[in-house]
Design a protein around this motif. Structure first.
Motif, PDB file in Angstrom:
ATOM      1  N   ALA A  67      34.099  29.749   7.663  1.00  0.00           N
ATOM      2  CA  ALA A  67      33.393  28.650   8.318  1.00  0.00           C
ATOM      3  C   ALA A  67      34.264  27.990   9.378  1.00  0.00           C
ATOM      4  O   ALA A  67      33.776  27.647  10.468  1.00  0.00           O
ATOM      5  CB  ALA A  67      32.965  27.624   7.276  1.00  0.00           C
ATOM      6  N   VAL A  68      35.540  27.809   9.077  1.00  0.00           N
ATOM      7  CA  VAL A  68      36.447  27.186  10.056  1.00  0.00           C
ATOM      8  C   VAL A  68      36.564  28.050  11.303  1.00  0.00           C
ATOM      9  O   VAL A  68      36.480  27.558  12.449  1.00  0.00           O
ATOM     10  CB  VAL A  68      37.827  26.951   9.417  1.00  0.00           C
ATOM     11  CG1 VAL A  68      38.831  26.493  10.474  1.00  0.00           C
ATOM     12  CG2 VAL A  68      37.733  25.916   8.304  1.00  0.00           C
ATOM     13  N   ILE A  69      36.751  29.358  11.105  1.00  0.00           N
ATOM     14  CA  ILE A  69      36.908  30.264  12.258  1.00  0.00           C
ATOM     15  C   ILE A  69      35.608  30.364  13.037  1.00  0.00           C
ATOM     16  O   ILE A  69      35.604  30.320  14.286  1.00  0.00           O
ATOM     17  CB  ILE A  69      37.357  31.651  11.780  1.00  0.00           C
ATOM     18  CG1 ILE A  69      38.711  31.552  11.077  1.00  0.00           C
ATOM     19  CG2 ILE A  69      37.446  32.619  12.963  1.00  0.00           C
ATOM     20  CD1 ILE A  69      39.170  32.850  10.444  1.00  0.00           C
ATOM     21  N   SER A  70      34.489  30.499  12.306  1.00  0.00           N
ATOM     22  CA  SER A  70      33.191  30.615  12.978  1.00  0.00           C
ATOM     23  C   SER A  70      32.880  29.350  13.770  1.00  0.00           C
ATOM     24  O   SER A  70      32.352  29.417  14.897  1.00  0.00           O
ATOM     25  CB  SER A  70      32.095  30.886  11.941  1.00  0.00           C
ATOM     26  OG  SER A  70      30.821  30.968  12.553  1.00  0.00           O
ATOM     27  N   TYR A  71      33.207  28.191  13.212  1.00  0.00           N
ATOM     28  CA  TYR A  71      32.971  26.935  13.921  1.00  0.00           C
ATOM     29  C   TYR A  71      33.797  26.883  15.205  1.00  0.00           C
ATOM     30  O   TYR A  71      33.306  26.460  16.260  1.00  0.00           O
ATOM     31  CB  TYR A  71      33.332  25.753  13.027  1.00  0.00           C
ATOM     32  CG  TYR A  71      33.291  24.421  13.755  1.00  0.00           C
ATOM     33  CD1 TYR A  71      32.092  23.754  13.941  1.00  0.00           C
ATOM     34  CD2 TYR A  71      34.462  23.871  14.298  1.00  0.00           C
ATOM     35  CE1 TYR A  71      32.045  22.555  14.627  1.00  0.00           C
ATOM     36  CE2 TYR A  71      34.424  22.677  14.986  1.00  0.00           C
ATOM     37  CZ  TYR A  71      33.221  22.019  15.142  1.00  0.00           C
ATOM     38  OH  TYR A  71      33.183  20.830  15.838  1.00  0.00           O
ATOM     39  N   ARG A  72      35.040  27.314  15.117  1.00  0.00           N
ATOM     40  CA  ARG A  72      35.913  27.284  16.298  1.00  0.00           C
ATOM     41  C   ARG A  72      35.366  28.185  17.394  1.00  0.00           C
ATOM     42  O   ARG A  72      35.353  27.806  18.578  1.00  0.00           O
ATOM     43  CB  ARG A  72      37.322  27.723  15.908  1.00  0.00           C
ATOM     44  CG  ARG A  72      38.308  27.723  17.067  1.00  0.00           C
ATOM     45  CD  ARG A  72      39.723  27.956  16.566  1.00  0.00           C
ATOM     46  NE  ARG A  72      40.659  28.105  17.682  1.00  0.00           N
ATOM     47  CZ  ARG A  72      40.954  29.253  18.263  1.00  0.00           C
ATOM     48  NH1 ARG A  72      40.374  30.373  17.831  1.00  0.00           N
ATOM     49  NH2 ARG A  72      41.806  29.315  19.265  1.00  0.00           N
ATOM     50  N   HIS A  73      34.892  29.376  17.019  1.00  0.00           N
ATOM     51  CA  HIS A  73      34.315  30.285  18.012  1.00  0.00           C
ATOM     52  C   HIS A  73      33.079  29.669  18.664  1.00  0.00           C
ATOM     53  O   HIS A  73      32.913  29.716  19.894  1.00  0.00           O
ATOM     54  CB  HIS A  73      33.942  31.617  17.354  1.00  0.00           C
ATOM     55  CG  HIS A  73      35.113  32.449  16.986  1.00  0.00           C
ATOM     56  ND1 HIS A  73      35.006  33.604  16.234  1.00  0.00           N
ATOM     57  CD2 HIS A  73      36.445  32.314  17.269  1.00  0.00           C
ATOM     58  CE1 HIS A  73      36.196  34.142  16.063  1.00  0.00           C
ATOM     59  NE2 HIS A  73      37.090  33.375  16.684  1.00  0.00           N
ATOM     60  N   ASP A 131      25.044  26.299  11.291  1.00  0.00           N
ATOM     61  CA  ASP A 131      25.405  26.523   9.888  1.00  0.00           C
ATOM     62  C   ASP A 131      24.626  25.589   8.952  1.00  0.00           C
ATOM     63  O   ASP A 131      24.333  25.954   7.814  1.00  0.00           O
ATOM     64  CB  ASP A 131      26.909  26.333   9.694  1.00  0.00           C
ATOM     65  CG  ASP A 131      27.719  27.384  10.449  1.00  0.00           C
ATOM     66  OD1 ASP A 131      27.162  28.460  10.713  1.00  0.00           O
ATOM     67  OD2 ASP A 131      28.891  27.119  10.773  1.00  0.00           O
ATOM     68  N   GLY A 132      24.293  24.394   9.451  1.00  0.00           N
ATOM     69  CA  GLY A 132      23.502  23.480   8.638  1.00  0.00           C
ATOM     70  C   GLY A 132      22.104  24.004   8.379  1.00  0.00           C
ATOM     71  O   GLY A 132      21.533  23.796   7.302  1.00  0.00           O
ATOM     72  N   LEU A 133      21.545  24.707   9.367  1.00  0.00           N
ATOM     73  CA  LEU A 133      20.218  25.302   9.195  1.00  0.00           C
ATOM     74  C   LEU A 133      20.261  26.386   8.122  1.00  0.00           C
ATOM     75  O   LEU A 133      19.352  26.486   7.291  1.00  0.00           O
ATOM     76  CB  LEU A 133      19.725  25.886  10.522  1.00  0.00           C
ATOM     77  CG  LEU A 133      18.331  26.525  10.503  1.00  0.00           C
ATOM     78  CD1 LEU A 133      17.272  25.493  10.153  1.00  0.00           C
ATOM     79  CD2 LEU A 133      18.029  27.184  11.850  1.00  0.00           C
ATOM     80  N   ILE A 134      21.334  27.180   8.133  1.00  0.00           N
ATOM     81  CA  ILE A 134      21.493  28.223   7.106  1.00  0.00           C
ATOM     82  C   ILE A 134      21.591  27.588   5.726  1.00  0.00           C
ATOM     83  O   ILE A 134      20.974  28.039   4.763  1.00  0.00           O
ATOM     84  CB  ILE A 134      22.736  29.081   7.401  1.00  0.00           C
ATOM     85  CG1 ILE A 134      22.560  29.831   8.732  1.00  0.00           C
ATOM     86  CG2 ILE A 134      23.000  30.067   6.266  1.00  0.00           C
ATOM     87  CD1 ILE A 134      23.782  30.621   9.157  1.00  0.00           C
ATOM     88  N   ALA A 155      31.657  35.123  11.089  1.00  0.00           N
ATOM     89  CA  ALA A 155      30.280  34.679  10.873  1.00  0.00           C
ATOM     90  C   ALA A 155      29.593  35.528   9.818  1.00  0.00           C
ATOM     91  O   ALA A 155      28.872  35.011   8.950  1.00  0.00           O
ATOM     92  CB  ALA A 155      29.498  34.729  12.186  1.00  0.00           C
ATOM     93  N   LEU A 156      29.821  36.850   9.880  1.00  0.00           N
ATOM     94  CA  LEU A 156      29.228  37.731   8.873  1.00  0.00           C
ATOM     95  C   LEU A 156      29.795  37.429   7.482  1.00  0.00           C
ATOM     96  O   LEU A 156      29.061  37.421   6.496  1.00  0.00           O
ATOM     97  CB  LEU A 156      29.494  39.192   9.247  1.00  0.00           C
ATOM     98  CG  LEU A 156      28.800  39.702  10.520  1.00  0.00           C
ATOM     99  CD1 LEU A 156      29.284  41.102  10.856  1.00  0.00           C
ATOM    100  CD2 LEU A 156      27.281  39.694  10.330  1.00  0.00           C
TER     101      LEU A 156
END
Length: 202
Positions: A22-28, A51-54, A109-110
């Motif tokens: 989550a940290v890496i995906s958020y940064r991207h 991510d909140g929608l997921i 993300a995956l």
């Protein structure tokens, strides 16, 4: 105890992977949004909406599963859109570095989506297991159904046995025999027999 330990360690592993991803995906996603004109709070909050929608869609699906109801179509569509959006954002972030860069960028993300869905599956299975155990405990705790047969009292047993002996080939059963067999006072047996003889039709 072993099953519970497995569930706990699995949940911890899934949460750890999800947190890192989550940290890496958020940064991207943040860098992608920032590179395309958004700044300040908007650039920081937009990745959270994906991510909140997921998260929200998965919670609705989980709740429906716990209630043994079909998942709402909107929740399924929202989950699918959220997954496509977060994976697409990460792919776009690494696309400038070629195919390998896009794949590497998409992996967090995956991993996030996979870990999150694994956690939801673990939660659903745990809930169903607890439900089955609760039902089994409830059934075991339920009292046995009452007996439909009425237990015969000693006095009634004496009377029935004495009457049956009257129709037999031999002599009627003695009062002493009936008193000893049914553990009743002999005077009580005599009273039962006397009442039976008095009530018998002439």
């Amino acid at each position: 105890m072993t099953d519970r330990l497995i569930r706990i360690t699995t949940a911890l592993a899934v949460v750890a992977v999800a947190a890192v991803a989550a940290v890496i995906s958020y940064r991207h996603a943040y860098e992608l949004v920032h590179a395309h004109g958004e700044t300040g709070p908007t650039a920081r909050l937009v990745p959270f909406t994906v991510d909140g929608l997921i998260w929200a869609a998965s919670m609705v699906i989980l709740d429906a599963s716990r209630r043994q109801q079909p998942a709402p179509p909107l929740a399924k569509w929202s989950l699918a859109v959220g997954i496509v959006a977060t994976v697409g954002a990460n792919v776009a972030h690494g696309a400038s570095h070629g195919v390998i860069g896009a794949l590497v960028s998409a992996w967090p993300a995956l991993a996030l989506v996979g870990a999150f869905e694994l956690l939801m599956t673990l939660t659903r299975n745990t809930s169903r297991s607890d439900l089955v155990q609760d039902e089994a405990s409830t059934e075991a705790a339920q009292p046995a159904p009452p007996r439909t047969e009425v237990e015969q009292t000693p006095e009634q047993a004496v009377l029935d046995e004495y009457r049956a002996s009257l129709n037999g080939p031999g002599r009627p059963l003695s009062q002493r025999y009936l008193a000893e067999k049914h553990s009743i006072d002999r005077r009580k047996v005599k009273q039962i027999i006397t009442n039976a003889e008095q009530s018998a039709p002439a």
